[in-house]
Design a protein around this motif. Structure first.
Motif, PDB file in Angstrom:
ATOM      1  N   VAL A  50      79.105   2.825  38.363  1.00 59.99           N
ATOM      2  CA  VAL A  50      80.320   3.638  38.332  1.00 59.99           C
ATOM      3  C   VAL A  50      80.813   3.826  36.908  1.00 59.99           C
ATOM      4  O   VAL A  50      81.197   4.935  36.503  1.00 59.99           O
ATOM      5  N   TYR A  51      80.812   2.748  36.144  1.00 58.04           N
ATOM      6  CA  TYR A  51      81.425   2.789  34.818  1.00 58.04           C
ATOM      7  C   TYR A  51      80.410   3.012  33.688  1.00 58.04           C
ATOM      8  O   TYR A  51      80.798   3.233  32.544  1.00 58.04           O
ATOM      9  N   GLY A  52      79.117   2.959  33.985  1.00 57.08           N
ATOM     10  CA  GLY A  52      78.107   3.212  32.968  1.00 57.08           C
ATOM     11  C   GLY A  52      77.920   4.699  32.760  1.00 57.08           C
ATOM     12  O   GLY A  52      78.510   5.539  33.446  1.00 57.08           O
ATOM     13  N   PRO A  53      77.083   5.087  31.798  1.00 57.14           N
ATOM     14  CA  PRO A  53      76.835   6.511  31.544  1.00 57.14           C
ATOM     15  C   PRO A  53      76.142   7.164  32.738  1.00 57.14           C
ATOM     16  O   PRO A  53      75.401   6.509  33.482  1.00 57.14           O
ATOM     17  N   SER A  54      76.396   8.460  32.941  1.00 59.24           N
ATOM     18  CA  SER A  54      75.800   9.181  34.070  1.00 59.24           C
ATOM     19  C   SER A  54      75.370  10.567  33.623  1.00 59.24           C
ATOM     20  O   SER A  54      75.788  11.056  32.568  1.00 59.24           O
ATOM     21  N   GLU A  55      74.516  11.184  34.434  1.00 56.59           N
ATOM     22  CA  GLU A  55      74.006  12.506  34.096  1.00 56.59           C
ATOM     23  C   GLU A  55      73.865  13.326  35.371  1.00 56.59           C
ATOM     24  O   GLU A  55      73.410  12.832  36.407  1.00 56.59           O
ATOM     25  N   THR A  56      74.287  14.570  35.302  1.00 56.77           N
ATOM     26  CA  THR A  56      74.041  15.511  36.396  1.00 56.77           C
ATOM     27  C   THR A  56      73.296  16.711  35.838  1.00 56.77           C
ATOM     28  O   THR A  56      73.404  17.030  34.639  1.00 56.77           O
ATOM     29  N   ARG A  57      72.534  17.369  36.711  1.00 55.86           N
ATOM     30  CA  ARG A  57      71.755  18.536  36.275  1.00 55.86           C
ATOM     31  C   ARG A  57      71.973  19.684  37.262  1.00 55.86           C
ATOM     32  O   ARG A  57      71.992  19.469  38.483  1.00 55.86           O
ATOM     33  N   THR A  58      72.138  20.873  36.685  1.00 56.38           N
ATOM     34  CA  THR A  58      72.203  22.079  37.508  1.00 56.38           C
ATOM     35  C   THR A  58      70.793  22.626  37.620  1.00 56.38           C
ATOM     36  O   THR A  58      70.134  22.910  36.609  1.00 56.38           O
ATOM     37  N   LEU A  59      70.314  22.739  38.877  1.00 53.44           N
ATOM     38  CA  LEU A  59      68.890  23.005  39.110  1.00 53.44           C
ATOM     39  C   LEU A  59      68.691  24.239  39.984  1.00 53.44           C
ATOM     40  O   LEU A  59      69.540  24.596  40.812  1.00 53.44           O
ATOM     41  N   ALA A  60      67.536  24.861  39.797  1.00 53.73           N
ATOM     42  CA  ALA A  60      67.024  25.881  40.715  1.00 53.73           C
ATOM     43  C   ALA A  60      65.676  25.393  41.211  1.00 53.73           C
ATOM     44  O   ALA A  60      64.944  24.701  40.489  1.00 53.73           O
ATOM     45  N   GLN A  61      65.329  25.735  42.463  1.00 50.39           N
ATOM     46  CA  GLN A  61      64.124  25.159  43.064  1.00 50.39           C
ATOM     47  C   GLN A  61      63.399  26.202  43.904  1.00 50.39           C
ATOM     48  O   GLN A  61      64.019  26.966  44.650  1.00 50.39           O
ATOM     49  N   ILE A  62      62.076  26.225  43.752  1.00 54.42           N
ATOM     50  CA  ILE A  62      61.215  27.044  44.608  1.00 54.42           C
ATOM     51  C   ILE A  62      60.266  26.100  45.330  1.00 54.42           C
ATOM     52  O   ILE A  62      59.654  25.221  44.705  1.00 54.42           O
TER      53      ILE A  62
END
Length: 642
Positions: free
Chosen positions: A262-274
């Motif tokens: 919860v408190y550590g670094p995090s990453e999200t990605r906006t993705l497209a998928q085929i």
């Protein structure tokens, strides 16, 4: 209030069984109106092989009263029962169970797909007009319902709708019945309404002590004060817990270490998928994308729209849950604007394109401290509150007095003056019970004087220990406390009787042929009011119809009658001067409008009769003694309260 309750119970067969009332109750936050057929308690009725218990009916009644209070906060259980609510709820429970059994016996069925469709159509389970699983689960959790319980209730509702819908819609009322009633609605009446005010006949000389005493003795029930109870209570709130719930530094550090995700670094990605069915086609997508070709154009060439390929912002765990860990690993290993190699799953070959990367730095312990303190404090408060309540209840269980329990737990007691069930103190005009403490009074009136104290949940994390002190039986107020009121009531009562005599004399003269206006003028009384109304316009006023106007539409032409004004204020004299028959040519739509209403009423009656026949076929045994006992118990909950 009574009108509100009766409107809520009207057309109960159609409203209670034909519609999907289970969902309506969930949406308004009340719960399943029919409840579980497996509830405990004594049996009020047996329908086929199922029991309708007092516990089940109590639960349903409580839910109905809470729903009624959303429109009128003054509604209480006793009022609801006396207005017929108990009998309607019991009948609903019996008929609902009977129709469900009958429907299953005769081959009616409901598929899972039908139930799914009903669930998906409920606004409470939607976001932006589309079903949302998280909203669905949150709504069920709020009502303490499982998915299985909801589906069972909906299945029963759908079965009942299948059975009753054709019955109720089959009604069609002929013109021979509709037209006369439509003409009656258009009927116009002109009349005169006079008032004989009591105050015109009030005695100027105060009544004697003997007369006041005699009037008080004869009318003592007018001055009855209901049973009152001295309530002893001790609040248990978060403030009661003191500083013991503040988290220590060691606890804060342990919580921080245990929640690194919860408190550590995090990453999200906006993705497209085929996703494609074969590896070669997927590899072609990767190759073209890495050469710089637009990913959306490649998808369009493969037959996909932009909406088909967009999967939005994702965490690695969320993507792994939706696809596979291997797909997520590939997506989160690719650089910004990069494209993955084809990755296989049960769905086919995935190719993902990284449109954006959002990295969130972690929080240090000091940065996270305020949030952690808030969470740990809330958790420790709940634990400490539960432990305190357990100690209190254990103390009473082993025979400790209230004083001993309060001393052992450092709690303070408050003692009220004698209160009615509504929390009023008739002998202490300056006393005002805070609304949040009304459950304390309610709990005190459910206890016998020698019962052990109980812990009552007041809501919002507040509790109170409740015990009964002195019980003051219902009795009239002493005359010496209310002599002025009794004397005024006597003067008004005598004036009211004299006004009645005058009203009857007026009626006699009008019947003898004298105009009402002349008779009132000769008696030096207020002139009558002339009114003209159609029956439909009067009916549209609902409960707000003035009583004299309502009576005018029940009388024949040229009739004259008296009617008591409320509160012994006087007497009305009502005369019908003219009655004009309704003309349907002036309102041609009235026939079909009336027919629609008649068809609805007839459909409801058909459904009610059919439901009773179904109950008889399935088999119904009523425990009339238990039903009456429960009805009297519930109706007495607020009897006599002022």
């Amino acid at each position: 209030m009574i009108g509100l309750i009766r409107r809520a119970m009207s057309s109960w067969i159609v409203l209670g069984l034909l519609g999907l009332v289970l969902i309506a109750f969930i949406v308004t936050g009340v719960g399943d109106p029919f409840g579980s057929m497996g509830g405990g308690g004594s049996r009020l009725a047996k329908v086929g092989g199922a029991a309708i218990t007092d516990a089940q009916v109590r639960q349903q009644l409580d839910r109905a009263v809470r729903a009624a209070r959303q429109q009128d906060p003054q509604v209480d259980t006793a009022t609801y029962v006396r207005a017929g609510g108990f009998d309607q709820i019991l009948s609903q429970s019996i008929v609902a169970e009977a129709i469900s059994q009958w429907a299953e016996k005769h081959g009616f069925g409901v598929s899972r797909r039908q139930v799914d469709a009903e669930i998906a159509s409920i606004p409470a389970f939607q976001i932006g007009g589309r079903f949302d699983q998280a909203s669905y689960e949150a709504a069920l959790a709020q009502q303490n319902l499982s998915d299985r319980e909801l589906r069972k209730g909906l299945t029963g509702d759908l079965l009942r709708r299948q059975v009753l819908m054709p019955v109720s819609l089959a009604a069609s009322v002929p013109d021979g019945l509709v037209k006369p009633y439509a003409e009656l609605l258009l009927e116009e009446r002109t009349g005169s309404i006079g008032i004989i005010p009591s105050e015109a006949f009030a005695e100027k000389t105060p009544p004697s002590d003997a007369d006041v005493q005699a009037f008080y003795a004869k009318n003592s029930r007018r001055y009855m004060v209901p049973e009152r109870r001295v309530v002893r209570y001790a609040p248990i709130t978060y403030d009661t817990l003191g500083a013991a719930v503040a988290p220590t530094d060691a606890e804060i550090q342990r919580f921080y270490a245990a929640n690194k995700a919860v408190y550590g670094p995090s990453e999200t990605r906006t993705l497209a998928q085929i996703i494609l069915p074969d590896e070669a086609a997927a590899a072609d997508v990767t190759e073209r994308a890495r050469k710089g070709e637009n990913f959306a154009k490649i998808a369009a060439d493969k037959g996909f729209t932009a909406a088909d390929i967009a999967i939005g912002e994702q965490t690695k765990d969320a993507l792994a849950s939706a696809t596979t860990p291997e797909v997520a690993a590939a997506a989160f290993a690719a650089p910004a604007n990069g494209t993955t190699d084809p990755v296989r799953s049960d769905f086919g070959w995935h190719v993902l394109h990284v449109e954006n990367i959002a990295a969130t730095p972690g929080q240090s312990l000091e940065q996270a401290r305020p949030e952690i303190v808030e969470k740990l404090t809330a958790q420790k408060r709940e634990d400490a509150m539960a432990e305190l309540i357990a100690r209190v209840e254990d103390g009473f269980a082993k025979g400790d007095s209230m004083a001993e329990v309060l001393k052992a737990n450092n709690l303070s007691e408050t003692v009220t003056p004698p209160l009615t069930t509504g929390g009023q103190a008739p002998d202490h005009a300056d006393f005002q019970l805070p609304p949040a403490l009304q459950p304390v009074v309610k709990a005190a009136f459910t206890l016998a004087p020698d019962d052990d104290p109980v812990v009552e949940d007041l809501g919002q994390h507040n509790y109170a220990i409740v015990a009964v002190g002195e019980v003051v039986e219902a009795a009239p107020r002493p005359l010496n406390q209310i002599r002025e009121q009794v004397a005024a009531d006597l003067v008004r009562s005598r004036a009211f009787d004299k006004a009645k005599e005058q009203a009857e004399m007026v009626v006699a003269k009008v019947k003898a042929g004298l105009p009402l206006r002349q008779v009132l003028a000769d008696a030096k009384l207020p002139a009558p009011q002339t009114v003209t109304n159609r029956r439909i316009d009067v009916a549209s006023q609902g409960e707000r119809i003035p009583p004299p106007l309502a009576m005018m539409f029940t009388m024949p032409a040229d009739a004259v009658r008296t009617l008591a004004a409320p509160g012994e204020q006087g007497w009305f004299v009502v005369k019908v001067d003219e009655v004009k028959k309704g003309d349907l040519s002036t309102a041609p739509a009235m026939v079909e409008s009336t027919r629609a209403q008649f068809n609805q009423f007839a459909g409801e009656e058909y459904a009610a009769q059919f439901a009773r026949a179904v109950a008889a076929e399935v088999g119904l045994e009523r425990n009339d003694k238990a039903i009456e006992q429960l009805r009297q118990e519930l109706a007495g909950g607020a009897a006599g309260e002022q």
